[in-house]
Design an enzyme around this catalytic site. Structure first.
Site, PDB file in Angstrom:
ATOM      1  N   ARG A  31      32.828  45.293  42.155  1.00  0.00           N
ATOM      2  CA  ARG A  31      33.050  45.370  40.710  1.00  0.00           C
ATOM      3  C   ARG A  31      32.092  44.415  40.000  1.00  0.00           C
ATOM      4  O   ARG A  31      32.136  43.208  40.238  1.00  0.00           O
ATOM      5  CB  ARG A  31      34.504  44.996  40.385  1.00  0.00           C
ATOM      6  CG  ARG A  31      34.752  44.997  38.903  1.00  0.00           C
ATOM      7  CD  ARG A  31      36.183  44.634  38.495  1.00  0.00           C
ATOM      8  NE  ARG A  31      36.162  44.509  37.042  1.00  0.00           N
ATOM      9  CZ  ARG A  31      36.824  43.599  36.348  1.00  0.00           C
ATOM     10  NH1 ARG A  31      37.619  42.747  36.934  1.00  0.00           N
ATOM     11  NH2 ARG A  31      36.708  43.550  35.039  1.00  0.00           N
TER      12      ARG A  31
ATOM     13  N   HIS B  15      32.581  42.790  29.681  1.00  0.00           N
ATOM     14  CA  HIS B  15      33.213  41.579  30.206  1.00  0.00           C
ATOM     15  C   HIS B  15      32.745  40.409  29.326  1.00  0.00           C
ATOM     16  O   HIS B  15      32.125  39.461  29.791  1.00  0.00           O
ATOM     17  CB  HIS B  15      32.854  41.378  31.682  1.00  0.00           C
ATOM     18  CG  HIS B  15      33.824  40.509  32.433  1.00  0.00           C
ATOM     19  ND1 HIS B  15      34.443  40.899  33.600  1.00  0.00           N
ATOM     20  CD2 HIS B  15      34.296  39.260  32.190  1.00  0.00           C
ATOM     21  CE1 HIS B  15      35.228  39.932  34.045  1.00  0.00           C
ATOM     22  NE2 HIS B  15      35.158  38.919  33.200  1.00  0.00           N
TER      23      HIS B  15
ATOM     24  N   GLU C 274      40.214  42.495  30.224  1.00  0.00           N
ATOM     25  CA  GLU C 274      41.157  41.543  29.634  1.00  0.00           C
ATOM     26  C   GLU C 274      41.109  41.433  28.112  1.00  0.00           C
ATOM     27  O   GLU C 274      40.703  40.395  27.574  1.00  0.00           O
ATOM     28  CB  GLU C 274      40.957  40.155  30.261  1.00  0.00           C
ATOM     29  CG  GLU C 274      41.085  40.167  31.772  1.00  0.00           C
ATOM     30  CD  GLU C 274      41.124  38.759  32.370  1.00  0.00           C
ATOM     31  OE1 GLU C 274      40.807  37.797  31.669  1.00  0.00           O
ATOM     32  OE2 GLU C 274      41.501  38.649  33.547  1.00  0.00           O
TER      33      GLU C 274
ATOM     34  N   ASN D 271      44.504  42.771  36.130  1.00  0.00           N
ATOM     35  CA  ASN D 271      44.085  41.450  36.616  1.00  0.00           C
ATOM     36  C   ASN D 271      45.312  40.547  36.614  1.00  0.00           C
ATOM     37  O   ASN D 271      46.036  40.492  35.613  1.00  0.00           O
ATOM     38  CB  ASN D 271      43.048  40.813  35.686  1.00  0.00           C
ATOM     39  CG  ASN D 271      41.686  41.463  35.793  1.00  0.00           C
ATOM     40  OD1 ASN D 271      41.497  42.400  36.572  1.00  0.00           O
ATOM     41  ND2 ASN D 271      40.739  40.973  35.018  1.00  0.00           N
TER      42      ASN D 271
ATOM     43  N   TYR E 129      46.886  36.591  38.043  1.00  0.00           N
ATOM     44  CA  TYR E 129      46.671  35.315  38.726  1.00  0.00           C
ATOM     45  C   TYR E 129      47.976  34.561  39.005  1.00  0.00           C
ATOM     46  O   TYR E 129      48.159  34.050  40.086  1.00  0.00           O
ATOM     47  CB  TYR E 129      45.712  34.424  37.917  1.00  0.00           C
ATOM     48  CG  TYR E 129      44.283  34.933  37.969  1.00  0.00           C
ATOM     49  CD1 TYR E 129      43.420  34.515  38.967  1.00  0.00           C
ATOM     50  CD2 TYR E 129      43.827  35.869  37.054  1.00  0.00           C
ATOM     51  CE1 TYR E 129      42.119  34.993  39.049  1.00  0.00           C
ATOM     52  CE2 TYR E 129      42.527  36.359  37.133  1.00  0.00           C
ATOM     53  CZ  TYR E 129      41.683  35.916  38.132  1.00  0.00           C
ATOM     54  OH  TYR E 129      40.412  36.404  38.222  1.00  0.00           O
TER      55      TYR E 129
ATOM     56  N   GLU F  42      41.319  42.208  39.606  1.00  0.00           N
ATOM     57  CA  GLU F  42      41.034  40.786  39.827  1.00  0.00           C
ATOM     58  C   GLU F  42      42.286  40.098  40.340  1.00  0.00           C
ATOM     59  O   GLU F  42      43.392  40.362  39.854  1.00  0.00           O
ATOM     60  CB  GLU F  42      40.649  40.058  38.526  1.00  0.00           C
ATOM     61  CG  GLU F  42      39.192  40.069  38.200  1.00  0.00           C
ATOM     62  CD  GLU F  42      38.883  39.315  36.918  1.00  0.00           C
ATOM     63  OE1 GLU F  42      39.482  38.235  36.678  1.00  0.00           O
ATOM     64  OE2 GLU F  42      38.032  39.798  36.159  1.00  0.00           O
TER      65      GLU F  42
END
Ligand code: PNW
Length: 596
Positions: free
Chosen positions: A130, A175, A220, A362, A364, A429
């Site tokens: 990616r 991005h 995002e 994504n 985390y 991600e």
């Protein structure tokens, strides 16, 4: 049990059981702690919870195994071959915005080191890579008036090199490196950007599309909106209108996404047969106090304002009722006559709804949420009405906002399944950082990938989530936005003190690569398995220190050189002669004592 506490009488209860001292019979009631203690005794310790236990098994056939980067974070070559400037070029060159004045001028120099990056990808054995396209590299002023062929050629070469290595591209259109020329006319605030983005998408689909099967329109939107236009920590760095700007920016991003999807659908899908979607990021939220309904509501609100802000219009149609209600109520509380949240017309709702081919996620970490009443404050945070904290027992990483909470990923995946009618999901991600001294034996990252990917496997095998891909952030240590090069998310270490910027695999590379080769986690009880072959430790090559400098002909770390310099200056004041010799002496002594 609660009892008489001498001077304090009965005001402090130390007991596992509450005693009612107002009742002559002194009834005893077990507190929650009594149950906890009972369980510890029953288990003779602390066994792993269901959440923590590993499961074994494989992912879907043809699972997408990938690793990711982004143009501004790795390419460098910020003015090469006709590239225009982006808002990140502008932002990093503005004093005080980036830690230690780091910039992406050179970054990992991926513009000139394509072969090294491909070699790194091959070593990880990913099926996909990616990366993102720099909009101003292709369209220097953001518009199609001037297409920079040299910029397009770079991405053509990258695609060819990937396909030759049997690695499929996943291409992100945006991005975060918006052409500065478009920012100069209002950026995401100006709704003409919707057309500009659609035209840019058209150029990429037409020129690169024959070689690309997976597209991501935006990376995002939440971070673009909040860090870029509410907190001002990211480009373009606005924080002056936290009441309205986030909603205007997000509104335009959602529409721009939909237009790009429609261009693909109308003009390219039939011949190119790819998939186009958006990548939203989201934390998972748990209630701070699991015995309070308000905290559950706050956790829900957090996810609705995070993931749901974008996913609801695209997957279900229109903004989420939770978001609409909260922004309206807070607007009215502030004396306004209508909501600060813009409305979609019925035609717009229809045009946006369904503009996805998969769900790009994504993720985390998780947080603990609870409600806070911000009074009449007109601010995005007040609309959401939630504050978050972390549990101090969650393992830390190299980034303050990121603690290891593998359980949350499975819950978030389940939420997406239930909320958006079980779409195919690609995790675009997921990863962890370190900062400080370089240690190629990154045990914390191995642990992170093992635990998080295992939760994804549970979501797939136990919860029936339609997960079709996983992407590790990031392939390389790179420019981590406002914190510069200090927080390192890479599977590969990039030695920034060597002008050649060599990439060295960390231990997590062979570990992640084993998961990929096995397409999951083989049961050790039925082993050994040929596919499961992680090297016990990272390469034994000498670890280059960050910021090595030359001082008086010695190769020193920055810290050692500073010691030497300080000693030199101090001694110069006292006596010039012999000072240098003495400081070198001191330095060597310092080095030796450190080693001892
Ligand atoms: C993502 N947060 O950003 C980006 O897509 C990457 O470019 C970035 O390098 C990576 O995650 C690691 O940070 C985020 O504060 C930035 O929660 C900040 C947050 C989350 C994601």
């Amino acid at each position: 049990m609660d009892s008489f506490q001498f001077f304090y009488g009965y005001i402090f209860g130390f007991g596992l059981h509450h005693v009612d001292f107002t009742n002559p019979h002194r009834p005893r009631t077990p507190k929650f702690s009594a149950h906890v203690y009972y369980n510890i005794m029953q288990n003779n310790g602390f066994p792993l919870t269901e959440d923590e236990k590993m499961i074994y098994g494989e992912f879907k056939k043809d699972f997408i195994w990938s690793s990711a980067t982004a143009s501004y974070q790795i390419e460098g070559a910020w003015r090469a071959d006709g590239k225009g400037l982006s808002i990140w070029d502008q932002f990093t060159h503005t004093p005080g915005k980036i830690f230690e004045h780091d910039t992406g001028d050179v970054a990992c120099n991926s513009y000139n080191k394509m072969d090294d990056d491909i070699a790194a990808l091959k070593k990880v054995k990913v099926s996909h890579y990616r990366f993102s396209v720099s909009w101003p590299r292709v369209l220097p002023d953001g518009t199609t008036k001037n297409i920079n062929q040299a910029g397009l050629n770079y991405y053509q070469r990258l695609l060819d090199a990937l396909l030759a290595a049997n690695i499929q591209p996943q291409v992100t259109l945006y991005h975060w490196d918006l052409p500065q020329a478009l920012q100069d006319v209002g950026g995401w605030e100006n709704e003409t950007i919707i057309e500009r983005f659609r035209d840019y998408a058209d150029v990429l689909f037409q020129n690169l599309g024959p070689k690309v099967k997976l597209w991501i329109t935006f990376n995002e939107p939440f971070i673009i909106t909040i860090l870029g236009h509410v907190q001002g920590a990211h480009a373009p760095g606005f924080n002056d209108r936290p009441d309205t700007l986030p909603y205007i920016v997000s509104h335009n991003i959602i529409k721009a996404h939909a237009e790009a999807w429609h261009v693909y659908n109308d003009k390219y899908r039939a011949s190119q047969k790819g998939m186009v979607s958006i990548t939203v990021n989201s934390d998972w939220a748990e209630p701070r106090n699991p015995y309070k309904q308000e905290d559950y509501d706050a956790a829900r609100s957090l996810v609705e304002f995070y993931l749901g802000w974008y996913a609801h219009p695209i997957f279900n149609g229109d903004y989420s009722p939770v978001v609409k209600k909260s922004v309206l109520e807070q607007s009215l509380a502030g004396g306004l006559t209508k909501s600060r949240l813009p409305e979609f017309t019925p035609e717009e709702i229809k045009r946006i709804n369904g503009t996805y081919d998969y769900f790009g996620l994504n993720h985390y970490c998780s947080v603990l949420a609870f409600p806070v009443d911000f009074g009449t404050t007109q601010h995005f945070e007040a609309d959401r009405g939630v504050v978050v904290i972390s549990d101090r027992t969650w393992l830390e990483s190299g980034s303050v906002w990121l603690r290891m909470t593998p359980f949350g990923l499975r819950r978030l995946l389940r939420f997406i399944k239930n909320e958006y009618r079980n779409p195919p999901i690609i995790i675009t991600e997921n990863g962890v950082s370190e900062n400080g001294p370089v240690d190629l034996n990154d045990v914390h990252r191995k642990y992170f990938y093992e635990q998080y990917i295992n939760q994804v496997l549970k979501a797939y095998l136990l919860d029936g989530v339609n997960i079709i891909g996983y992407t590790a952030w990031s392939l390389l240590d790179n420019l981590e936005w406002a914190v510069g090069y200090t927080e390192r998310f890479g599977l590969f270490y990039v030695n920034r003190s060597d002008p050649d910027l060599p990439r060295t695999p960390k231990a997590s590379v062979s570990f992640y690569s084993s998961i990929i080769s096995c397409n999951g986690f083989p049961d050790p009880a039925s082993g050994p398995h040929e596919c499961w072959n992680p090297e016990p430790e990272a390469t034994k090559e000498p670890i280059p220190a960050i910021n090595d400098v030359s001082f008086l002909g010695l190769k020193l770390s920055a810290e050692e050189a500073a010691t030497g310099l300080n000693a030199t200056f101090a001694l110069l004041i006292v006596a010039v002669t012999g000072a240098v010799g003495l400081s070198v002496g001191l330095l060597l002594f310092n080095r030796r004592s450190k080693r001892d």
